[in-house]
Design an enzyme around this catalytic site. Structure first.
Site, PDB file in Angstrom:
ATOM      1  CG  HIS A  11      38.506  35.957  46.343  1.00  0.00           C
ATOM      2  ND1 HIS A  11      39.655  35.206  46.312  1.00  0.00           N
ATOM      3  CD2 HIS A  11      37.691  35.437  45.386  1.00  0.00           C
ATOM      4  CE1 HIS A  11      39.544  34.266  45.385  1.00  0.00           C
ATOM      5  NE2 HIS A  11      38.366  34.390  44.803  1.00  0.00           N
ATOM      6  CG  ASP A  13      37.403  35.977  41.413  1.00  0.00           C
ATOM      7  OD1 ASP A  13      37.925  34.868  41.559  1.00  0.00           O
ATOM      8  OD2 ASP A  13      36.416  36.372  42.060  1.00  0.00           O
ATOM      9  CG  ASP A 123      36.631  30.804  45.433  1.00  0.00           C
ATOM     10  OD1 ASP A 123      35.873  29.950  45.923  1.00  0.00           O
ATOM     11  OD2 ASP A 123      36.247  31.644  44.614  1.00  0.00           O
ATOM     12  CG  HIS A 334      38.746  29.542  41.407  1.00  0.00           C
ATOM     13  ND1 HIS A 334      39.615  30.467  41.932  1.00  0.00           N
ATOM     14  CD2 HIS A 334      37.523  30.106  41.472  1.00  0.00           C
ATOM     15  CE1 HIS A 334      38.943  31.537  42.292  1.00  0.00           C
ATOM     16  NE2 HIS A 334      37.672  31.358  42.018  1.00  0.00           N
TER      17      HIS A 334
END
Length: 862
Positions: A11, A13, A123, A334
């Site tokens: 994941h 970010d 997410d 997000h």
């Protein structure tokens, strides 16, 4: 025996408490390691690169020499990419942003040889009810999601998720997140003990014997030893059989199990097992407003203008527009758009959005200049281009700023007929700032700067009309403003008492709304993720703090201006002691146009206090336990008091499921007799107060000073994110907010929806002064004084007019804002018209009506 599908992933970010520069440096070494492991062991893979192609873009920006190596692994199916460009938040960003995210993500995947056919959303802080519709429009039949689900929504973690328009996708929830099986031990015996509680939780809600096991985490290296370890573990126990898999293989196995999936329709905002951080809808409202302004500028102004100019023979800068969208979407993750970042990252998010807006506005200015240059004047004076992006002929009021040395002027159309206008603000302008040639002058040239409200009619659909500013000529109508103490027209009356308390009366129904637009300030003991009231809050409203009130009636509209100095606590410590040791300076200007059945409200706030939240209230007095808000391409019904509030503490939810909700730009509550609707510009959050179920509270701003904090009333337990100070999130300084308020006399009928669309605004004006910051050579083309690309007789709301992504054609799109099907209609134009999907591919079925919560897209080839 249960079949456990190992899906290895990362994941990624791009930014959070660290910057995108940090993540690119880490990405360089992460990808190098991933390539090495996959090339050394051909049995490894597929590896999911987080479903977002921006990871590839970022990596190749620091390692362009590795493109061939990366491309080979993607073509072999060893690394799977897409379908998104970035992992967006789906509750805060707009519908066109989500559409472009998939459109550009698919384009990237095609360049690299493969797309993961899964709507992977690991997410997002809650899930939009519209996600199945977006995915189906791009021929994606499956979704994998995390946050927002609980058994209160649907009993199993595998189900058929249906959007309001009927679109369905087979969906699998990761009940405990994408990182539930991260950092597994290499030793089978040790791993078995680690896996036992993980798999018990993973299988708790499973509908079949097939279970997903996501192995990976945030910016976490490839756990390349795990597949071999699980194969060693297979013969050592009898409960599970571990298989190397992918999301696609899991869904194939689910279908082969031949079970009937439960059907769920709606959004996922349940924070039982995972926090959805409802406070992000209003965190860093300056960023939310900037993003909304950029989205609207792109889809409602720039792209339609470029489309019209393209049909007139001017170039369409597709790559430049795509780059603006891409930079905007880098701010849509997000954390990024949520504002739950370090101050440094929030500054970078804001800079990207500001840069995009600068580029978009410069493209608008240059294209308006080129358009005006080609129009042969029909009257004396400076040309005023009135541009109408919408596919219906339009009329109404719009703003125009002019600079003139003259005391008198008038505006006329091509036949010389005079247009009415009203000066809403006037000042002086140093023209050396405007005109480059004057910048070296030794004398200052001062002009009048007049912000006008201009009345126009018969503006062609998806096109323009030319008016003319004639200076030194007196306007032929009465312009004298007079003082008033109330607002009134054929539809509405707004009265104010000496305390500043406002009462709105709908003259159509004789329903009154007392104490409307009251301001309420309360404490915020939360962080960037969550609003949290102090354990003992002290709410202070604007009643009694009025310092001045004035009203003016003009030729086109009337206005009331109210100013308050509200005594409030400086911070949480002062609020605990109920010590009002600071002042909020707030000004509200409410305008009522003679031709409009709604109020326009502008609020300015000098935010000099900390740790608080400011809301504006709309007391509906409606007898209803539900209300409605807009979502991407549609409308959603929500409870005033979520039923889960009765159980969340007993069931130990991660966060309170309070009625604090996201919107795109609209919220309304009504019954058969009365109701109110707010249409906002960039305000994304509203609340239905638990003790006042008939009130809509629109959040203007909230100020907090921490990225994450622990043990809050609405979010008990650990801190979210990192416990880092974020003083910039107190957003000190001046802030400006706009919203329109509509009284609902016949519910949400067609007339109401037309007013909502008009309240959002559909016209743009540009004055051809002959001045320009940048010079360009004449293009030599001639354009008519008025022009229309197409018209479309439909009740659908306008979404965009633009050039098609991959061909020389135009795309026009509308959407159904209502709860009922609407007639689709067909655009009228000279080209070949093809009903299409959001992916701009041919639509197989061509129904006459557009379902609720659905877009209607046409591709037009000339």
């Amino acid at each position: 025996m249960k079949i456990v599908h190992l899906v290895q992933h990362t994941h990624w970010d791009r930014e959070w408490y660290f910057t995108e520069n940090d993540s690119k440096a880490v990405l360089y070494y992460f990808m190098d390691d991933l390539f090495q492991r996959l090339e050394e062991d051909k049995t490894l893979g597929p590896f999911v690169l987080d479903g977002q192609t921006v990871v590839i873009e970022d990596y190749l920006s620091v390692a362009p020499h590795q493109e061939t190596r990366l491309r080979q692994l993607i073509e072999q199916g060893r690394i799977v990419i897409g379908p998104w460009y970035t992992q967006s938040d789906f509750l805060v960003v707009g519908a066109e942003s989500i559409t472009r995210n998939l459109l550009l993500g698919h384009a990237d995947c095609q360049c690299f040889g493969g797309t993961m056919p899964i709507g992977y959303v690991p997410d997002s802080f809650g899930q939009s009810a519209q996600l199945p519709m977006f995915l189906q429009q791009f021929a994606i039949d499956y979704a994998v999601i995390w946050r927002g689900w609980s058994e209160h929504n649907v009993a199993h973690s595998e189900f058929s998720w249906q959007a309001a328009d009927g679109s369905k996708v087979t969906t699998a929830v990761l009940p405990w997140g994408y990182g539930c099986a991260k950092w597994l031990p290499d030793n089978p015996q040790t791993a078995q003990k680690t896996l036992e509680p993980i798999l018990e939780k993973q299988t708790r809600f499973s509908l079949t014997d097939h279970v997903l096991l996501p192995n990976g985490n945030d910016q976490s290296p490839f756990e390349y030893r795990v597949p071999a370890m699980l194969e060693q573990l297979n013969p050592q126990q009898d409960d599970y059989r571990f298989v190397r898999s992918s999301f696609s293989q899991f869904f194939q196995a689910l279908e082969s199990a031949n079970v009937t999936l439960p059907v769920y329709q709606g959004e996922f905002l349940s924070p039982k097992y995972m926090r959805i951080h409802r406070g992000i809808f209003s965190t860093r409202i300056d960023i939310k407003q900037l993003n909304a302004r950029l989205e609207r500028t792109l889809s409602q102004h720039l792209e339609p203008l470029l489309a019209v100019n393209w049909r007139l023979g001017l170039p369409y800068p597709q790559h430049a527009v795509d780059n603006i969208w891409r930079e905007a979407m880098k701010s849509h993750a997000h954390d990024s758009i949520g504002g739950c970042n370090s101050d440094r990252v929030n500054a970078m998010v804001k800079n990207r959005l500001e840069s995009g807006l600068e580029m978009a506005n410069q493209l608008i200015d240059l294209n308006m200049k080129m358009l005006a240059e080609g129009i042969t004047a029909q009257q004396d004076g400076k040309k005023i281009i009135i541009f109408n992006a919408h596919p219906q002929m339009s009329a109404g009021l719009l703003e125009l700023t002019i600079f003139t040395p003259e005391q008198d002027f008038r505006v006329v159309d091509s036949e010389g007929k005079e247009c009415r206008w009203q000066i809403v603000e006037e000042g002086r302008q140093d023209m050396s700032i405007i005109v480059q040639e004057l910048s070296n002058s030794t004398e200052t040239t001062w002009y009048r700067k007049c912000c006008l409200l201009l009345e126009v009619a018969n503006i062609p659909a998806c096109g323009y009309q030319t008016l003319y500013l004639q200076e030194g000529i007196n306007a032929g109508f009465e312009q004298q403003a007079k003082s008033i103490n109330k607002l009134e027209n054929a539809w509405l009356r707004l009265e104010v008492d000496e305390q500043g308390i406002l009462t709105l009366t709908d003259k159509r129904s004789q329903q009154s709304y007392h104490n409307i637009l009251q301001l309420v300030d309360g404490g915020d003991a939360g962080d960037n993720y969550n609003y949290s009231p102090p354990f003992d809050d002290w709410l202070i409203n604007s009643n009694g703090f009025l310092t001045s009130i004035s009203g003016t009636q003009g030729a086109l509209q009337s206005a009331l201006t109210l100013s308050w100095k509200i005594a409030v606590p400086q911070d949480l410590a002062a609020r605990r002691e109920q010590r009002a040791d600071a002042v909020l300076d707030i000004t509200m200007t409410i305008t009522l146009a003679d031709s409009n059945a709604w109020l326009d409200v502008a609020i300015s706030v000098n935010n000099t206090v900390r740790d608080h939240r400011l809301q504006v209230l709309l007391p509906t007095a409606a007898q209803s336990h539900i209300h409605f808000a807009d979502q991407p391409f549609g409308l959603i019904e929500r409870q005033n008091l979520p039923s889960e509030m009765a159980v969340w503490q007993d069931e130990q939810w991660t966060e309170a499921p309070v009625a604090l909700y996201p919107m795109q730009s609209q919220v309304m509550m009504y019954d058969a007799q009365r109701g109110l609707c707010a249409v906002t510009e960039g305000l994304r959050e509203y609340q239905i107060p638990q003790n006042r179920q008939d009130v809509i509270a629109v959040t203007l701003l909230r100020s907090v000073g921490w990225l994450g904090q622990a043990n809050m009333p609405y979010r008990p337990g650990r801190a979210s994110g990192m416990v880092l100070p974020s003083p910039d999130s107190q957003i000190q300084g001046m802030h400006y907010f706009k919203l329109s308020v509509l009284a609902m006399n016949h519910g949400a009928d067609n007339a109401f929806w037309r007013n909502v669309e008009r309240a959002r605004g559909n016209l743009h004006a540009w004055l051809a002064t002959g001045w320009s910051r940048f010079r360009t050579n004449p293009h030599g083309r001639t354009f008519p004084p008025h022009f229309s690309v197409l018209s479309w007789d439909t009740e659908l709301h306008f979404s965009v007019l633009k050039k098609a992504q991959h061909r020389d054609a135009l795309v026009v799109r509308g959407w159904n804002p209502s709860a009922q099907p609407l007639q689709r209609g067909v655009p009228e134009t000279h080209g070949e018209i093809m009903p299409a999907t959001l992916a701009e591919t041919a639509l197989e079925a061509q129904p006459d009506t557009v379902p609720t919560c659905a877009p209607a897209t046409f591709v037009i080839t000339f």
